[in-house]
Enzyme design. Structure first.
Site, PDB file in Angstrom:
ATOM      1  N   LYS A 124      15.305  49.647   1.867  1.00 35.01           N
ATOM      2  CA  LYS A 124      15.048  49.153   0.511  1.00 35.01           C
ATOM      3  C   LYS A 124      14.214  50.163  -0.282  1.00 35.01           C
ATOM      4  O   LYS A 124      13.126  50.559   0.127  1.00 35.01           O
ATOM      5  CB  LYS A 124      14.325  47.808   0.584  1.00 35.01           C
ATOM      6  CG  LYS A 124      14.068  47.187  -0.790  1.00 35.01           C
ATOM      7  CD  LYS A 124      13.848  45.704  -0.666  1.00 35.01           C
ATOM      8  CE  LYS A 124      13.338  45.096  -1.963  1.00 35.01           C
ATOM      9  NZ  LYS A 124      13.348  43.644  -1.950  1.00 35.01           N
ATOM     10  N   ARG A 148      22.189  39.285   4.249  1.00 39.89           N
ATOM     11  CA  ARG A 148      22.056  40.616   4.844  1.00 39.89           C
ATOM     12  C   ARG A 148      23.300  40.975   5.646  1.00 39.89           C
ATOM     13  O   ARG A 148      23.966  40.087   6.195  1.00 39.89           O
ATOM     14  CB  ARG A 148      20.789  40.750   5.672  1.00 39.89           C
ATOM     15  CG  ARG A 148      20.657  40.025   6.957  1.00 39.89           C
ATOM     16  CD  ARG A 148      19.287  40.265   7.570  1.00 39.89           C
ATOM     17  NE  ARG A 148      18.207  40.114   6.611  1.00 39.89           N
ATOM     18  CZ  ARG A 148      17.527  41.139   6.057  1.00 39.89           C
ATOM     19  NH1 ARG A 148      17.812  42.377   6.365  1.00 39.89           N
ATOM     20  NH2 ARG A 148      16.559  40.909   5.197  1.00 39.89           N
ATOM     21  N   ARG A 198      10.799  38.344  -4.753  1.00 40.50           N
ATOM     22  CA  ARG A 198      11.720  37.204  -4.837  1.00 40.50           C
ATOM     23  C   ARG A 198      11.395  36.179  -3.770  1.00 40.50           C
ATOM     24  O   ARG A 198      10.756  36.481  -2.765  1.00 40.50           O
ATOM     25  CB  ARG A 198      13.164  37.670  -4.624  1.00 40.50           C
ATOM     26  CG  ARG A 198      13.792  38.312  -5.833  1.00 40.50           C
ATOM     27  CD  ARG A 198      15.240  38.627  -5.520  1.00 40.50           C
ATOM     28  NE  ARG A 198      15.999  37.429  -5.245  1.00 40.50           N
ATOM     29  CZ  ARG A 198      16.760  37.257  -4.153  1.00 40.50           C
ATOM     30  NH1 ARG A 198      16.841  38.179  -3.234  1.00 40.50           N
ATOM     31  NH2 ARG A 198      17.435  36.132  -3.998  1.00 40.50           N
TER      32      ARG A 198
HETATM   33  C1  BTN Z   1      11.793  41.752  -4.605  1.00 38.98           C
HETATM   34  O1  BTN Z   1      12.475  42.650  -4.127  1.00 38.98           O
HETATM   35  O2  BTN Z   1      11.451  40.776  -3.933  1.00 38.98           O
HETATM   36  C2  BTN Z   1      11.365  41.850  -6.043  1.00 38.98           C
HETATM   37  C3  BTN Z   1      10.172  42.749  -6.199  1.00 38.98           C
HETATM   38  C4  BTN Z   1       9.702  42.902  -7.623  1.00 38.98           C
HETATM   39  C5  BTN Z   1       8.388  43.635  -7.706  1.00 38.98           C
HETATM   40  C6  BTN Z   1       8.006  43.955  -9.117  1.00 38.98           C
HETATM   41  S1  BTN Z   1       6.634  45.060  -9.188  1.00 38.98           S
HETATM   42  C7  BTN Z   1       6.492  44.789 -10.905  1.00 38.98           C
HETATM   43  C8  BTN Z   1       6.731  43.312 -11.142  1.00 38.98           C
HETATM   44  N1  BTN Z   1       5.499  42.566 -10.977  1.00 38.98           N
HETATM   45  C9  BTN Z   1       5.544  41.772  -9.925  1.00 38.98           C
HETATM   46  O3  BTN Z   1       4.609  41.022  -9.551  1.00 38.98           O
HETATM   47  N2  BTN Z   1       6.733  41.848  -9.325  1.00 38.98           N
HETATM   48  C10 BTN Z   1       7.604  42.779 -10.004  1.00 38.98           C
END
Ligand code: BTN
Length: 261
Positions: free
Chosen positions: A124, A252, A65
């Site tokens: 996390k 947070r 994100r």
């Molecule tokens: C976050 O917490 O910032 C979101 C993470 C999301 C990761 C997943 S892994 C599968 C999919 N492909 C990506 O490039 N991102 C999501």
């Protein structure tokens, strides 16, 4: 269990749902790709919008994100995306519904940190990145999920990571996928029909921000007060109850400090 075996099991279970909107559903396991989200978005832009569960054993440019990267080591992580055409009445709360689904499939001790992190004991466990694109008059949604399976290198993380094997020692990436995939599909289809409402109480039961002093990246401070019917975060501030709808802010809990409201 290998990914190949679990792909077949998931495919059969999904076919048994006999959902017209899931016609043509496939499960694909790739040894390596830049990002499962990016790949499904590229396909959608090329008018390939069949429902797909795309799993990567390794991502070379995983996305998180807020423009962050998502790093994952092969074998230590489960990285996958579900892509499908969706027409919900409202998209509000989809990431909360997805988090509720994934947490519910994995373990009772997993909490949810608005808008879309899975946490265990302040660490996390998993993240969710949802992207959408227009295809004609419809919208294709790509729901990307990254779950830490085995212990991770904690360097460079704002929130230290934990892993699923801390809760479920025998659970590998393929087993985790088999646990979450079918319920996730069912829950996404339920979200399409009914929105966030059926997920609200299950989200609340896992809400790790409830009742805690919070600091938001836009400067807002207050106490977490749940989410509203649209899945917006509610924060009790000195100036009253504030609604935080944008997932562009990060939030947070503050362990020490924040003057009493
Ligand atoms: C976050 O917490 O910032 C979101 C993470 C999301 C990761 C997943 S892994 C599968 C999919 N492909 C990506 O490039 N991102 C999501």
């Amino acid at each position: 269990m290998s990914f190949a075996g679990c792909a077949e099991t998931i495919w059969q279970a999904v076919m048994a749902l006999q959902q017209p909107s899931l016609a043509g559903f496939s499960v694909e396991i790739l040894p390596e790709i830049d990002s499962t989200n990016s790949e499904l978005m590229r396909r959608a832009r090329a008018a390939r919008t069949e429902p797909t569960l795309l799993v990567a054993q390794q991502q070379t440019a995983g996305k998180g994100r807020l423009g962050r990267a998502w790093a994952s080591a092969p074998g230590d992580s489960l990285t996958f995306s579900l892509g499908l055409l969706l027409q919900p009445g409202s998209w509000d709360g989809l990431s909360l519904a997805v988090g509720t689904s994934v947490a519910g499939s994995l373990h009772a001790d997993i909490g949810l940190k608005w808008p879309n992190d899975l946490w265990v004991n302040e660490h996390k466990l998993a993240g969710i990145l949802i992207e959408t694109t227009s295809v004609g008059t419809q919208r294709y949604a790509v729901i990307g999920i990254g779950i830490n399976i085995a212990p991770q290198d904690a360097q460079g993380f704002a929130t230290p990571p934990t892993c699923l094997q801390a809760l479920l020692p025998q659970c590998g990436a393929a087993q985790a996928l088999e646990r979450v995939a079918l319920p996730l599909l069912r829950d996404v289809l339920q979200f399409e029909r009914e929105g966030f409402a059926p997920f609200a109480s299950r989200f609340a039961a896992r809400d790790v921000l409830q009742g805690r002093a919070l600091q938001l990246s836009d400067g807002l401070q207050g106490v977490g007060s749940g989410v509203d019917a649209q899945g917006a975060l509610l924060v009790q501030t000195a100036g009253g109850l504030q609604r935080v709808g944008s997932s562009e802010v990060s939030v947070r809990p503050v362990t020490y400090g924040l003057s009493p409201l």
